[in-house]
Design an enzyme around this catalytic site. Structure first.
Site, mmCIF file in Angstrom:
data_model
loop_
_atom_site.group_PDB
_atom_site.id
_atom_site.type_symbol
_atom_site.label_atom_id
_atom_site.label_comp_id
_atom_site.label_asym_id
_atom_site.label_seq_id
_atom_site.Cartn_x
_atom_site.Cartn_y
_atom_site.Cartn_z
ATOM 1 N N SER A 113 0.837 -1.196 0.000
ATOM 2 C CA SER A 113 0.000 0.000 0.000
ATOM 3 C C SER A 113 0.870 1.245 0.000
ATOM 4 O O SER A 113 2.020 1.227 0.465
ATOM 5 C CB SER A 113 -0.904 0.017 1.239
ATOM 6 O OG SER A 113 -1.610 1.244 1.333
ATOM 7 N N TYR A 156 -1.042 -0.809 10.752
ATOM 8 C CA TYR A 156 -1.300 -1.302 9.398
ATOM 9 C C TYR A 156 -0.278 -0.712 8.429
ATOM 10 O O TYR A 156 0.266 -1.424 7.572
ATOM 11 C CB TYR A 156 -2.716 -0.934 8.965
ATOM 12 C CG TYR A 156 -3.037 -1.331 7.546
ATOM 13 C CD1 TYR A 156 -3.328 -2.653 7.221
ATOM 14 C CD2 TYR A 156 -3.038 -0.379 6.525
ATOM 15 C CE1 TYR A 156 -3.614 -3.016 5.911
ATOM 16 C CE2 TYR A 156 -3.327 -0.736 5.218
ATOM 17 C CZ TYR A 156 -3.611 -2.061 4.919
ATOM 18 O OH TYR A 156 -3.877 -2.419 3.613
ATOM 19 N N LYS A 175 2.488 -2.761 5.963
ATOM 20 C CA LYS A 175 2.623 -2.618 4.513
ATOM 21 C C LYS A 175 4.050 -2.215 4.137
ATOM 22 O O LYS A 175 4.534 -2.564 3.055
ATOM 23 C CB LYS A 175 1.618 -1.596 3.989
ATOM 24 C CG LYS A 175 0.152 -1.997 4.180
ATOM 25 C CD LYS A 175 -0.240 -3.181 3.295
ATOM 26 C CE LYS A 175 -0.254 -4.524 3.961
ATOM 27 N NZ LYS A 175 -0.676 -5.607 3.050
#
Length: 323
Positions: A167, A199, A203
């Site tokens: 991401s 998160y 990533k």
């Protein structure tokens, strides 16, 4: 890659369907393939005449429902639903062993992931759940899939492919845990958890892991890259309790079909030049400035060593035959 640039791309850039590919006879494997961008990427790949699809899912019944939906558009494809619980190293090992028995594996899309709004300790492994699923289990699976991918590349004289879903948020974290004596141990501590930073860190770990893995694998065997699908209106956000963030996703999020297109582009359309690279908006772009810095390169190798040490300890397997 600031926030305003991100919003602009979400509004103005809509990934188009990838140009048709001839994947006749090929076998693909997609994790997290029963929902969201994994499901749509699988649907697109089936349209390219693949012979066999391995849907790696946590819940078999949900996988079977997704399989029935996919077969409506391509009933001649051989679609298999395999159980894979990324919360469990035993499940990942069993899945990897089963995959090593395949007579062919051309494309592996490692797309399964979670986004937890609060700290959660994995009850099976003791690791923080986001790091367990998004990094540790994904890293383990990437190693276990190397043998069948290499074997297919040799047999068919064509590089196999491995794409890991990352991401743009890998660029947005200060990654304070990088200075810890042991990064993974620090990430397991409840006191270091932050939403959405955990998160974002996971990533970033995807990018670092894939870059280091690519440095150890020839692109003549397996082309390895990571991909940013952008913000997508998918089930990844189902646990989000922040009303503002949910509204933002509803307004600016891409469709799952658009997100799936980016995965297929990275895994099939793009060539060997993307080995170790980071894809976004259906093209290769530089990973974050920090990733490409001297410190980033140093931490990349440190993370590799720590991760392999954890995986060896947790699986009671040397893993040397895969690396």
């Amino acid at each position: 890659m600031g926030f305003l640039g991100f919003v602009y791309r979400q509004v103005m850039v809509h990934p188009q369907p990838p140009r048709p590919q001839n994947l006749s006879g090929q076998t693909i494997l997609v994790t997290g393939s029963n929902v969201g961008i994994g499901l749509e990427a699988t649907r697109l790949l089936m349209g390219f005449k693949v012979a066999r699809v391995i849907m790696a899912v946590r819940t078999l019944s949900k996988g079977e429902e997704a399989k029935a939906d996919l077969l409506k558009s391509n009933p001649s494809c051989n679609v298999e639903v395999w159980e894979l619980d990324m919360d469990s190293f035993d499940s990942v090992m069993a899945f990897g062993k089963r995959a090593q028995g395949l007579d062919r594996l051309d494309i592996a899309l490692l797309n399964a992931g979670v986004k937890k709004p609060e700290y959660m300790e994995n009850q099976l492994t003791g690791h923080e759940t986001t790091i367990q699923v998004n990094h540790l289990a994904t890293a383990l699976l990437s190693l276990l899939l190397l043998p069948p991918l290499r074997a297919s590349a040799a047999k068919y004289s064509k590089p196999s492919r491995m794409t890991i879903t990352s991401s743009e948020v890998h660029m947005w974290t200060p990654f304070n845990e990088r200075t810890a004596p042991n990064i993974i141990e620090r990430l397991d501590e409840k006191s270091t958890f932050g939403n959405p930073d955990r998160y974002n860190v996971s990533k970033l770990l995807n990018v670092l892991w894939a870059r280091e893995l690519a440095s150890k694998v020839s692109p003549t065997q397996i082309i390895i890259n990571t991909v940013n699908p952008g913000l997508v209106q998918s089930s990844l956000h189902r646990e989000n309790k922040n009303a503002v963030e949910k509204k933002f996703t509803a307004i600016f999020g891409r469709t799952t079909e658009e997100g799936g297109r980016t995965l297929v582009d990275a895994a099939v359309v793009q060539g060997a030049a993307t080995h170790g690279g980071y894809m976004s908006e259906c093209k290769e772009i530089p990973a974050s400035t920090w990733v490409r810095s001297a410190e980033g390169a140093k931490i990349q190798k440190k993370l590799w060593t720590e991760t392999v040490d954890v995986l060896r300890k947790e699986t009671h397997h040397s893993l040397d035959t895969y690396i």
